[in-house]
Design a protein around this motif. Sequence first.
Motif, PDB file in Angstrom:
ATOM      1  N   THR A  20       0.862  -1.092   0.044  1.00  0.00           N
ATOM      2  CA  THR A  20       0.255   0.096  -0.208  1.00  0.00           C
ATOM      3  C   THR A  20       0.804   1.159   0.036  1.00  0.00           C
ATOM      4  O   THR A  20       1.637   1.487   0.792  1.00  0.00           O
ATOM      5  N   ALA A  22       1.071   4.389   1.122  1.00  0.00           N
ATOM      6  CA  ALA A  22       0.207   5.367   1.885  1.00  0.00           C
ATOM      7  C   ALA A  22       0.568   6.769   1.445  1.00  0.00           C
ATOM      8  O   ALA A  22      -0.059   7.760   1.701  1.00  0.00           O
ATOM      9  N   PRO A  41     -10.141  12.736   2.612  1.00  0.00           N
ATOM     10  CA  PRO A  41     -10.950  11.385   3.289  1.00  0.00           C
ATOM     11  C   PRO A  41     -10.364  10.260   3.725  1.00  0.00           C
ATOM     12  O   PRO A  41      -8.943  10.415   4.033  1.00  0.00           O
ATOM     13  N   SER A  42     -10.841   9.401   4.410  1.00  0.00           N
ATOM     14  CA  SER A  42     -10.432   8.172   5.141  1.00  0.00           C
ATOM     15  C   SER A  42      -9.586   7.418   4.183  1.00  0.00           C
ATOM     16  O   SER A  42      -9.623   7.223   3.226  1.00  0.00           O
ATOM     17  N   GLY A  43      -8.304   7.069   4.805  1.00  0.00           N
ATOM     18  CA  GLY A  43      -7.306   6.456   4.163  1.00  0.00           C
ATOM     19  C   GLY A  43      -6.472   7.099   3.223  1.00  0.00           C
ATOM     20  O   GLY A  43      -5.468   6.672   2.465  1.00  0.00           O
ATOM     21  N   GLY A  45      -3.850   9.026   3.988  1.00  0.00           N
ATOM     22  CA  GLY A  45      -2.354   9.175   4.584  1.00  0.00           C
ATOM     23  C   GLY A  45      -2.155  10.038   5.626  1.00  0.00           C
ATOM     24  O   GLY A  45      -1.106  10.625   5.839  1.00  0.00           O
ATOM     25  N   THR A  48      -0.587   8.787   8.898  1.00  0.00           N
ATOM     26  CA  THR A  48       0.918   8.473   8.124  1.00  0.00           C
ATOM     27  C   THR A  48       1.774   9.606   8.319  1.00  0.00           C
ATOM     28  O   THR A  48       2.956   9.388   8.723  1.00  0.00           O
ATOM     29  N   HIS A 197     -11.760  15.859  10.814  1.00  0.00           N
ATOM     30  CA  HIS A 197     -12.725  15.869  10.074  1.00  0.00           C
ATOM     31  C   HIS A 197     -13.592  17.194  10.177  1.00  0.00           C
ATOM     32  O   HIS A 197     -14.399  17.309   9.380  1.00  0.00           O
TER      33      HIS A 197
HETATM   34  N1  LIG Z   1       0.326  -0.431   9.632  1.00  0.00           N
HETATM   35  C1  LIG Z   1      -0.091  -0.288   8.447  1.00  0.00           C
HETATM   36  N2  LIG Z   1      -0.289  -1.524   7.561  1.00  0.00           N
HETATM   37  C2  LIG Z   1      -0.541  -1.757   6.573  1.00  0.00           C
HETATM   38  N3  LIG Z   1      -1.383  -0.648   5.917  1.00  0.00           N
HETATM   39  C3  LIG Z   1      -1.706   0.596   6.587  1.00  0.00           C
HETATM   40  C4  LIG Z   1      -0.851   0.681   7.818  1.00  0.00           C
HETATM   41  N4  LIG Z   1      -1.128   2.066   8.490  1.00  0.00           N
HETATM   42  C5  LIG Z   1      -1.769   2.561   7.391  1.00  0.00           C
HETATM   43  N5  LIG Z   1      -2.011   1.821   6.239  1.00  0.00           N
HETATM   44  C6  LIG Z   1      -2.503   2.215   5.048  1.00  0.00           C
HETATM   45  O1  LIG Z   1      -2.093   3.467   4.357  1.00  0.00           O
HETATM   46  C7  LIG Z   1      -3.197   4.183   4.119  1.00  0.00           C
HETATM   47  C8  LIG Z   1      -3.239   5.424   4.669  1.00  0.00           C
HETATM   48  O2  LIG Z   1      -3.460   5.334   6.086  1.00  0.00           O
HETATM   49  P1  LIG Z   1      -3.769   6.475   7.137  1.00  0.00           P
HETATM   50  O3  LIG Z   1      -4.070   5.935   8.343  1.00  0.00           O
HETATM   51  O4  LIG Z   1      -2.647   7.265   7.012  1.00  0.00           O
HETATM   52  O5  LIG Z   1      -4.993   7.238   6.471  1.00  0.00           O
HETATM   53  P2  LIG Z   1      -5.890   8.413   7.166  1.00  0.00           P
HETATM   54  O6  LIG Z   1      -6.158   9.567   6.036  1.00  0.00           O
HETATM   55  O7  LIG Z   1      -5.503   8.735   8.500  1.00  0.00           O
HETATM   56  O8  LIG Z   1      -7.195   7.669   7.217  1.00  0.00           O
HETATM   57  P3  LIG Z   1      -8.422   7.993   8.453  1.00  0.00           P
HETATM   58  O9  LIG Z   1      -8.988   9.364   8.102  1.00  0.00           O
HETATM   59  O10 LIG Z   1      -9.427   7.054   8.222  1.00  0.00           O
HETATM   60  O11 LIG Z   1      -7.928   7.724   9.727  1.00  0.00           O
HETATM   61  C9  LIG Z   1      -4.297   3.528   3.946  1.00  0.00           C
HETATM   62  O12 LIG Z   1      -4.807   2.639   2.784  1.00  0.00           O
HETATM   63  C10 LIG Z   1      -4.159   2.476   5.334  1.00  0.00           C
HETATM   64  O13 LIG Z   1      -5.000   1.182   5.097  1.00  0.00           O
END
Ligand SMILES: Nc1ncnc2c1ncn2[C@@H]1O[C@H](COP(=O)(O)OP(=O)(O)OP(=O)(O)O)[C@@H](O)[C@H]1O
Length: 233
Positions: A20, A22, A41-43, A45, A48, A197
């Motif tokens: 993935t 990220a 949006p959700s996912g 990054g 990260t 959000h």
């Molecule tokens: N430890 C991990 N192992 C595998 N994939 C991961 C891990 N952490 C995050 N991901 C993937 O990396 C991408 C970014 O995740 P991240 O948690 O940074 O998103 P986000 O914008 O904070 O989402 P949300 O608003 O839902 O918290 C996603 O596709 C997630 O599934």
Amino acid sequence: MKQLEFGHVNKIYHTGTRETYALKDVSFSVRQGEFTVILGPSGAGKSTILNILGGIDTADGGTVIVSGQDITGLGERELSRYRAEKVGFVFQFYNLIPTLTVSENVALMGELKKGSIPAKEALDRVGLRGHEHKFPDQLSGGEQQRVSIARAIAKNPEILLCDEPTGALDSETGCLVLEQLWRLCREDKKTTLIVTHNAGIAQAADKVIYVKNGEITDIRINPSPLKISEVEW
Ligand SMILES: Nc1ncnc2c1ncn2[C@@H]1O[C@H](COP(=O)(O)OP(=O)(O)OP(=O)(O)O)[C@@H](O)[C@H]1O
């Protein structure tokens, strides 16, 4: 002065045979004392980015410079010191220790670093005077989050990283928590990044970073951020 610099950062998570991406070539900078909001949006990054900045996770490419220090090449022990000395974290679920009082939860963090702020003073800053001897489960969700903010500021960190700090709160309480973080940033000139959000807070931010599918889609500098009291939620 630039306090944080993310330069062409990549992050790939490996789960079994699946990869993935990220973060893909993410670059931005934040000046000292800036109030920055990360939206997407959700996912996308967002977490990260915060985790890499906070030294909880590491980049797979690119550079991450905090107060002039490149943290990308740090080993475990150096990263641990970096987290203890420079970073205050506020998470969605307050992560308080249930068997310690409010005051003890905050004081614990101060022990990690010289020059920390006494628990009583940190609790005063978030309007929780008189609650020092209670246990976390004797407080409302909003109050527990304020304890976790006090815990973060007790370390007197250089940067404050907040990941969905209002995610578990009703909208009214959430706005109060955001107001508290905004005030800390403005009064203490503490560099603050918030993933949320609640897009309303963008009106009070110096900088808004929009993220989607691991990439930055826009960075907006707000020439005249509103005071929190002027924000339409
Ligand atoms: N430890 C991990 N192992 C595998 N994939 C991961 C891990 N952490 C995050 N991901 C993937 O990396 C991408 C970014 O995740 P991240 O948690 O940074 O998103 P986000 O914008 O904070 O989402 P949300 O608003 O839902 O918290 C996603 O596709 C997630 O599934």
